[in-house]
Write a protein that holds these residues in place. Structure first.
Motif, PDB file in Angstrom:
ATOM      1  N   UNK A 122      -0.964  -8.700   8.062  1.00 37.08           N
ATOM      2  CA  UNK A 122      -0.055  -8.471   6.990  1.00 37.08           C
ATOM      3  C   UNK A 122      -0.138  -9.889   6.272  1.00 37.08           C
ATOM      4  N   UNK A 123      -0.232 -10.960   6.878  1.00 37.95           N
ATOM      5  CA  UNK A 123      -0.536 -12.011   5.987  1.00 37.95           C
ATOM      6  C   UNK A 123      -1.738 -12.222   5.172  1.00 37.95           C
ATOM      7  N   UNK A 124      -2.900 -11.561   5.623  1.00 35.05           N
ATOM      8  CA  UNK A 124      -4.085 -11.417   4.974  1.00 35.05           C
ATOM      9  C   UNK A 124      -4.061 -10.664   3.590  1.00 35.05           C
ATOM     10  N   UNK A 125      -3.376  -9.352   4.032  1.00 33.61           N
ATOM     11  CA  UNK A 125      -3.187  -8.434   2.925  1.00 33.61           C
ATOM     12  C   UNK A 125      -2.293  -9.013   1.681  1.00 33.61           C
ATOM     13  N   UNK A 126      -1.074  -9.621   2.358  1.00 32.85           N
ATOM     14  CA  UNK A 126      -0.218 -10.109   1.160  1.00 32.85           C
ATOM     15  C   UNK A 126      -0.887 -11.458   0.284  1.00 32.85           C
ATOM     16  N   UNK A 131     -13.445   4.464  -5.242  1.00 32.02           N
ATOM     17  CA  UNK A 131     -14.217   4.719  -3.777  1.00 32.02           C
ATOM     18  C   UNK A 131     -12.947   4.815  -2.844  1.00 32.02           C
ATOM     19  N   UNK A 132     -12.119   3.852  -2.773  1.00 29.00           N
ATOM     20  CA  UNK A 132     -11.069   3.487  -1.942  1.00 29.00           C
ATOM     21  C   UNK A 132      -9.990   4.376  -1.905  1.00 29.00           C
ATOM     22  N   UNK A 133      -9.668   4.815  -3.154  1.00 28.17           N
ATOM     23  CA  UNK A 133      -8.596   5.885  -3.562  1.00 28.17           C
ATOM     24  C   UNK A 133      -8.977   7.185  -3.254  1.00 28.17           C
ATOM     25  N   UNK A 175     -10.523  -4.846  10.607  1.00 31.56           N
ATOM     26  CA  UNK A 175      -9.380  -4.541  11.403  1.00 31.56           C
ATOM     27  C   UNK A 175      -8.734  -3.244  10.981  1.00 31.56           C
ATOM     28  N   UNK A 176      -9.128  -2.608   9.708  1.00 30.61           N
ATOM     29  CA  UNK A 176      -8.826  -1.242   9.411  1.00 30.61           C
ATOM     30  C   UNK A 176      -9.448  -0.176   9.207  1.00 30.61           C
ATOM     31  N   UNK A 177     -10.464  -0.410   8.276  1.00 26.17           N
ATOM     32  CA  UNK A 177     -11.429   0.759   8.093  1.00 26.17           C
ATOM     33  C   UNK A 177     -12.826   0.771   8.601  1.00 26.17           C
ATOM     34  N   UNK A 207      -6.177   2.677   3.156  1.00 24.41           N
ATOM     35  CA  UNK A 207      -4.877   2.373   3.226  1.00 24.41           C
ATOM     36  C   UNK A 207      -4.545   1.482   1.807  1.00 24.41           C
ATOM     37  N   UNK A 208      -3.573   1.739   1.135  1.00 25.06           N
ATOM     38  CA  UNK A 208      -3.402   1.207  -0.201  1.00 25.06           C
ATOM     39  C   UNK A 208      -3.407  -0.469  -0.043  1.00 25.06           C
TER      40      UNK A 208
END
Length: 205
Positions: free
Chosen positions: A8-12, A56-58, A167-169, A63-64
């Protein structure tokens, strides 16, 4: 739980930094009213890379939070391009660039293989944008109008995206892109700092 908090911290933090990432460079250009040391080809290639990556991501419904910053970066790059055209006295060229970018963006999703092929070239395109900026610095030997803060922020955001991708995709293409971009952004940053220090030394002499 700890890994979720870190993610969360990394994304935010990445999103927050990207909201103002190009502002230092924009303000430098507005003050200087000259584009010495800033590479137009670099910015154009970077914009292409951003467009391909976010599309590509969309398309694959990632994940947005892993790509929300890219529309913001695209908008900031457009502002920078307009400033460069304006201060170089070539504002009329902006229309041609706009048409090319919009048509290219639309073509990406015509066929799945086109988007996949474009993504396979995305790292090369984005890498070429950094080398174009490096070449501009090497040629001009002047980093007075290039924002070191912008490149430092870019290095940070790419570094955080290495973690969020893992850690996500786990997408290898995306991961390789962020690793390469982190190293190249750092190279540009160090070059900017070097030429600024060199310029300061010359003035003192």
């Amino acid at each position: 739980m700890e890994s979720d908090t870190l993610l969360y911290v990394a994304n935010f933090s990445t999103l927050l930094v990207c909201m103002v990432l190009k502002f230092p460079q924009i303000f430098v250009l507005l003050r200087a009213k000259t584009t010495t040391g800033v590479s137009l080809p670099s910015l154009a290639l970077e914009l292409v890379g951003y467009i391909v990556f976010v599309t590509y991501q969309m398309y694959y419904e990632y994940p947005p939070p892993t790509y929300l910053e890219y529309p913001i970066l695209i908008a900031q790059d457009v502002v920078l391009l307009l400033l460069i055209f304006y201060y170089d006295g070539r504002l009329q060229h902006s229309l041609a660039y706009s048409v090319v970018f919009v048509v290219g963006w639309r073509l990406l999703t015509v066929q799945k293989w086109i988007l996949d092929f474009a993504m396979s070239l995305c790292t090369f395109i984005s890498g070429a944008s950094k080398f174009a900026q490096l070449q501009c610095l090497w040629r001009s030997k002047d980093a007075g109008h290039v924002s070191a803060l912008t490149w430092a922020l870019a290095t940070y955001t790419c570094a955080t995206r290495i973690y969020t991708t893992v850690v996500t995709t786990g997408d290898v293409q995306v991961l390789v892109r962020f690793i390469v971009m982190t190293l190249l952004n750092l190279w540009v940053l160090l070059s900017v700092l070097y030429y600024r220090r060199r310029r300061g030394s010359i003035k003192e002499d």
